[in-house]
Design an enzyme around this catalytic site. Sequence first.
Site, PDB file in Angstrom:
ATOM      1  N   ALA A   1      91.011  -7.810  -8.494  1.00 13.91           N
ATOM      2  CA  ALA A   1      89.810  -6.965  -8.608  1.00 13.91           C
ATOM      3  C   ALA A   1      90.136  -5.473  -8.442  1.00 13.91           C
ATOM      4  O   ALA A   1      89.685  -4.659  -9.259  1.00 13.91           O
ATOM      5  CB  ALA A   1      88.726  -7.419  -7.634  1.00 13.91           C
TER       6      ALA A   1
ATOM      7  N   LYS B   1      91.274  -2.420   2.597  1.00 17.04           N
ATOM      8  CA  LYS B   1      92.537  -1.810   2.191  1.00 17.04           C
ATOM      9  C   LYS B   1      92.422  -1.081   0.864  1.00 17.04           C
ATOM     10  O   LYS B   1      93.046  -0.038   0.661  1.00 17.04           O
ATOM     11  CB  LYS B   1      93.641  -2.899   2.088  1.00 17.04           C
ATOM     12  CG  LYS B   1      94.352  -3.186   3.384  1.00 17.04           C
ATOM     13  CD  LYS B   1      95.865  -3.228   3.159  1.00 17.04           C
ATOM     14  CE  LYS B   1      96.679  -2.472   4.197  1.00 17.04           C
ATOM     15  NZ  LYS B   1      96.497  -2.915   5.559  1.00 17.04           N
TER      16      LYS B   1
ATOM     17  N   CYS C   1      84.374  -9.810 -12.902  1.00 13.44           N
ATOM     18  CA  CYS C   1      84.525 -11.258 -12.731  1.00 13.44           C
ATOM     19  C   CYS C   1      85.993 -11.649 -12.824  1.00 13.44           C
ATOM     20  O   CYS C   1      86.703 -11.236 -13.740  1.00 13.44           O
ATOM     21  CB  CYS C   1      83.732 -12.002 -13.821  1.00 13.44           C
ATOM     22  SG  CYS C   1      83.789 -13.790 -13.659  1.00 13.44           S
TER      23      CYS C   1
ATOM     24  N   LEU D   1      71.459  -4.216 -14.230  1.00 15.22           N
ATOM     25  CA  LEU D   1      71.273  -5.583 -14.734  1.00 15.22           C
ATOM     26  C   LEU D   1      72.190  -6.589 -14.034  1.00 15.22           C
ATOM     27  O   LEU D   1      73.266  -6.246 -13.625  1.00 15.22           O
ATOM     28  CB  LEU D   1      71.542  -5.588 -16.236  1.00 15.22           C
ATOM     29  CG  LEU D   1      70.688  -4.590 -17.022  1.00 15.22           C
ATOM     30  CD1 LEU D   1      71.164  -4.497 -18.463  1.00 15.22           C
ATOM     31  CD2 LEU D   1      69.221  -4.981 -16.958  1.00 15.22           C
TER      32      LEU D   1
HETATM   33  S1  MYA Z   1      79.022  -7.031  -8.692  1.00 12.54           S
HETATM   34  C1  MYA Z   1      79.387  -8.697  -9.203  1.00 12.54           C
HETATM   35  C2  MYA Z   1      80.745  -9.107  -8.739  1.00 12.54           C
HETATM   36  N1  MYA Z   1      81.126 -10.393  -9.281  1.00 12.54           N
HETATM   37  C3  MYA Z   1      80.981 -11.566  -8.661  1.00 12.54           C
HETATM   38  O1  MYA Z   1      80.507 -11.637  -7.536  1.00 12.54           O
HETATM   39  C4  MYA Z   1      81.398 -12.788  -9.446  1.00 12.54           C
HETATM   40  C5  MYA Z   1      82.091 -13.824  -8.613  1.00 12.54           C
HETATM   41  N2  MYA Z   1      83.224 -13.235  -7.902  1.00 12.54           N
HETATM   42  C6  MYA Z   1      84.381 -12.839  -8.487  1.00 12.54           C
HETATM   43  O2  MYA Z   1      84.563 -12.917  -9.693  1.00 12.54           O
HETATM   44  C7  MYA Z   1      85.435 -12.243  -7.567  1.00 12.54           C
HETATM   45  O3  MYA Z   1      85.191 -12.678  -6.241  1.00 12.54           O
HETATM   46  C8  MYA Z   1      85.475 -10.698  -7.614  1.00 12.54           C
HETATM   47  C9  MYA Z   1      86.474 -10.182  -6.567  1.00 12.54           C
HETATM   48  C10 MYA Z   1      85.940 -10.244  -8.994  1.00 12.54           C
HETATM   49  C11 MYA Z   1      84.109 -10.091  -7.297  1.00 12.54           C
HETATM   50  N3  MYA Z   1      82.595  -5.005  -6.022  1.00 12.54           N
HETATM   51  O4  MYA Z   1      90.858  -9.567  -6.347  1.00 12.54           O
HETATM   52  P1  MYA Z   1      90.504  -9.668  -4.921  1.00 12.54           P
HETATM   53  C12 MYA Z   1      86.828  -6.018  -3.287  1.00 12.54           C
HETATM   54  C13 MYA Z   1      83.592  -4.187  -5.633  1.00 12.54           C
HETATM   55  O5  MYA Z   1      91.539 -10.266  -4.032  1.00 12.54           O
HETATM   56  P2  MYA Z   1      88.481 -11.581  -5.629  1.00 12.54           P
HETATM   57  C14 MYA Z   1      79.669  -6.058  -9.984  1.00 12.54           C
HETATM   58  O6  MYA Z   1      80.018  -6.540 -11.014  1.00 12.54           O
HETATM   59  C15 MYA Z   1      87.038  -6.532  -1.881  1.00 12.54           C
HETATM   60  O7  MYA Z   1      86.198  -5.824  -0.964  1.00 12.54           O
HETATM   61  N4  MYA Z   1      84.653  -4.598  -4.916  1.00 12.54           N
HETATM   62  O8  MYA Z   1      89.101 -10.437  -4.693  1.00 12.54           O
HETATM   63  C16 MYA Z   1      79.817  -4.561  -9.709  1.00 12.54           C
HETATM   64  C17 MYA Z   1      88.502  -6.242  -1.679  1.00 12.54           C
HETATM   65  O9  MYA Z   1      88.741  -4.861  -1.449  1.00 12.54           O
HETATM   66  P3  MYA Z   1      88.968  -4.352   0.063  1.00 12.54           P
HETATM   67  C18 MYA Z   1      84.714  -5.898  -4.581  1.00 12.54           C
HETATM   68  O10 MYA Z   1      87.460 -12.289  -4.830  1.00 12.54           O
HETATM   69  C19 MYA Z   1      81.291  -4.264  -9.542  1.00 12.54           C
HETATM   70  C20 MYA Z   1      89.071  -6.571  -3.059  1.00 12.54           C
HETATM   71  O11 MYA Z   1      87.971  -6.455  -3.986  1.00 12.54           O
HETATM   72  C21 MYA Z   1      83.721  -6.802  -4.957  1.00 12.54           C
HETATM   73  O12 MYA Z   1      89.524 -12.389  -6.286  1.00 12.54           O
HETATM   74  C22 MYA Z   1      81.569  -2.868  -9.073  1.00 12.54           C
HETATM   75  C23 MYA Z   1      89.602  -7.994  -3.108  1.00 12.54           C
HETATM   76  O13 MYA Z   1      90.128  -8.191  -4.393  1.00 12.54           O
HETATM   77  C24 MYA Z   1      82.624  -6.307  -5.704  1.00 12.54           C
HETATM   78  N5  MYA Z   1      81.612  -7.090  -6.099  1.00 12.54           N
HETATM   79  O14 MYA Z   1      87.729 -10.757  -6.784  1.00 12.54           O
HETATM   80  C25 MYA Z   1      83.049  -2.600  -8.931  1.00 12.54           C
HETATM   81  N6  MYA Z   1      84.063  -8.023  -4.493  1.00 12.54           N
HETATM   82  O15 MYA Z   1      90.208  -4.999   0.565  1.00 12.54           O
HETATM   83  C26 MYA Z   1      83.353  -1.225  -8.355  1.00 12.54           C
HETATM   84  C27 MYA Z   1      85.219  -7.877  -3.847  1.00 12.54           C
HETATM   85  O16 MYA Z   1      89.074  -2.850  -0.012  1.00 12.54           O
HETATM   86  C28 MYA Z   1      83.181  -0.137  -9.366  1.00 12.54           C
HETATM   87  N7  MYA Z   1      85.614  -6.597  -3.881  1.00 12.54           N
HETATM   88  O17 MYA Z   1      87.758  -4.802   0.838  1.00 12.54           O
HETATM   89  C29 MYA Z   1      83.600   1.205  -8.805  1.00 12.54           C
HETATM   90  C30 MYA Z   1      83.420   2.353  -9.809  1.00 12.54           C
HETATM   91  C31 MYA Z   1      84.509   2.332 -10.885  1.00 12.54           C
HETATM   92  C32 MYA Z   1      84.300   3.394 -11.975  1.00 12.54           C
HETATM   93  C33 MYA Z   1      84.489   4.844 -11.449  1.00 12.54           C
HETATM   94  C34 MYA Z   1      84.334   5.854 -12.593  1.00 12.54           C
HETATM   95  C35 MYA Z   1      84.437   7.224 -12.119  1.00 12.54           C
END
Ligand code: MYA
Length: 415
Positions: free
Chosen positions: A177, A30, A166, A415
């Site tokens: 997130a 979504k 995180c 990293l």
């Molecule tokens: S990767 C490391 C990620 N951290 C962890 O794995 C640590 C342990 N886990 C947590 O802290 C939580 O589970 C996290 C999700 C915070 C990961 N990358 O809030 P929600 C999507 C991107 O209900 P939570 C790293 O740090 C998920 O598909 N999206 O979920 C790189 C869903 O969306 P959708 C992710 O579990 C990060 C939505 O979030 C990830 O409470 C790059 C659910 O949200 C993930 N790793 O929190 C980020 N995990 O419904 C993107 C889940 O669509 C950067 N989701 O499937 C993009 C570029 C931004 C800059 C642009 C500049 C131009």
Amino acid sequence: DGNAPSESDLVLDTLAQKVQESLSLDKRHKFWETQPVGQFKDIGNTSLPEGPIEPPLPLSDVKQEPYNLPTLYEWITCDISSEEMCNEVFNLLANNYVEDDENMFRFNYSMEFLRWALQPPGYFRSWHIGVRVKSSKKLVAFITGVPARIRVRDDIVNMAEINFLCVHKKLRSKRLAPVMIKEVTRRVHLENIWQAAYTAGVVLPTPIATCQYWHRSLNPKKLIDVGFSRLGARMTMSRTIKLYKLPESTITPGFRKMEIRDVPAVTRLLRNYLSQFVVAPDFDENDVEHWLLPKENVVDSYLVESPETHEITDFCSFYTLPSTILGNQNYSILKAGYSYYNVSTKTPLLQLMNDALIIAKQKDYDVFNALDVMHNESFLKELKFGPGDGKLHYYLYNYRIRQALNPAELGLVLL
Ligand code: MYA
């Protein structure tokens, strides 16, 4: 009406839909479906052009206020130079960041490492974003970006590298997130940067490459004791220890630690080497000084200086990222080194990496990890690395790649 679908057609259609939905590549996302990233439905559509998906906006059109958080929470910009702030971030991550699938280990980035990772040349403090509980001021979520020039084929693109997303364990699955990601995107846009690179263990729309970690045991007894690895079939502990034994000291003549005076030569060596990969950082001397000059317990770099010509011919590096061992009586920390950037022009890569393993063993690392990126495949099996479970997916934001890349086409390590 002969063309109207019959009831059984409709049943079949919904069935087909159900099957589609259950295929992992058609899960609904979504949030990610609304973002300028490669979408699953476009996989294999070679008519779409490579490059930016959306054009940049005039800066005056970028939203000026932060996104709304649930009322109990507030945004903060983290000053990672402050001991107190860095410690809060360290604790949030040490207790809530990435774990393996079996929840046996959790990354334990050190404060020194976090400072190194978050303060490269030209970094923006505004890209180090925290969320606090308003009443208690407790830090409950975090996301960061750092600037990087990344080359994709012939184009050098100013990007943000996004990392350390995180959310506290107690606040998971509340859609926090997506708000964090939108807020970091907004702050990146305010610096007139429109692309990003990131890696994750989860599959999202849409990986530009899918890589695998390989692990080289240095302290097999501890790794087996803590459940990181298992005794192989028809293996005893003493045969296993013998299998992974390494020489006491490095083998390559002229192998030594990198020093500040080596920055120009290492930059030339690395720039030339990275030019062969489809996606790679565009490092200048400042970047090399920051990312590759040795920093105790953060990053180690070694090179080969030809004993005859004093030319710098080869280079290897690894960074230090321990993991907390969850629920083991005997051990609480796993000391891991991660292969970073390596360049071989004269010394065979295999021999260079064997010397890196010897150094890591001398410094008491338990395991040495490497992705199958760049030319790493050429040494993994021979140097007794074993494949890990779980994958690491690489992503670009607002930049389309026509076809997924092979890991060996990637010249980028995040990293
Ligand atoms: S990767 C490391 C990620 N951290 C962890 O794995 C640590 C342990 N886990 C947590 O802290 C939580 O589970 C996290 C999700 C915070 C990961 N990358 O809030 P929600 C999507 C991107 O209900 P939570 C790293 O740090 C998920 O598909 N999206 O979920 C790189 C869903 O969306 P959708 C992710 O579990 C990060 C939505 O979030 C990830 O409470 C790059 C659910 O949200 C993930 N790793 O929190 C980020 N995990 O419904 C993107 C889940 O669509 C950067 N989701 O499937 C993009 C570029 C931004 C800059 C642009 C500049 C131009």
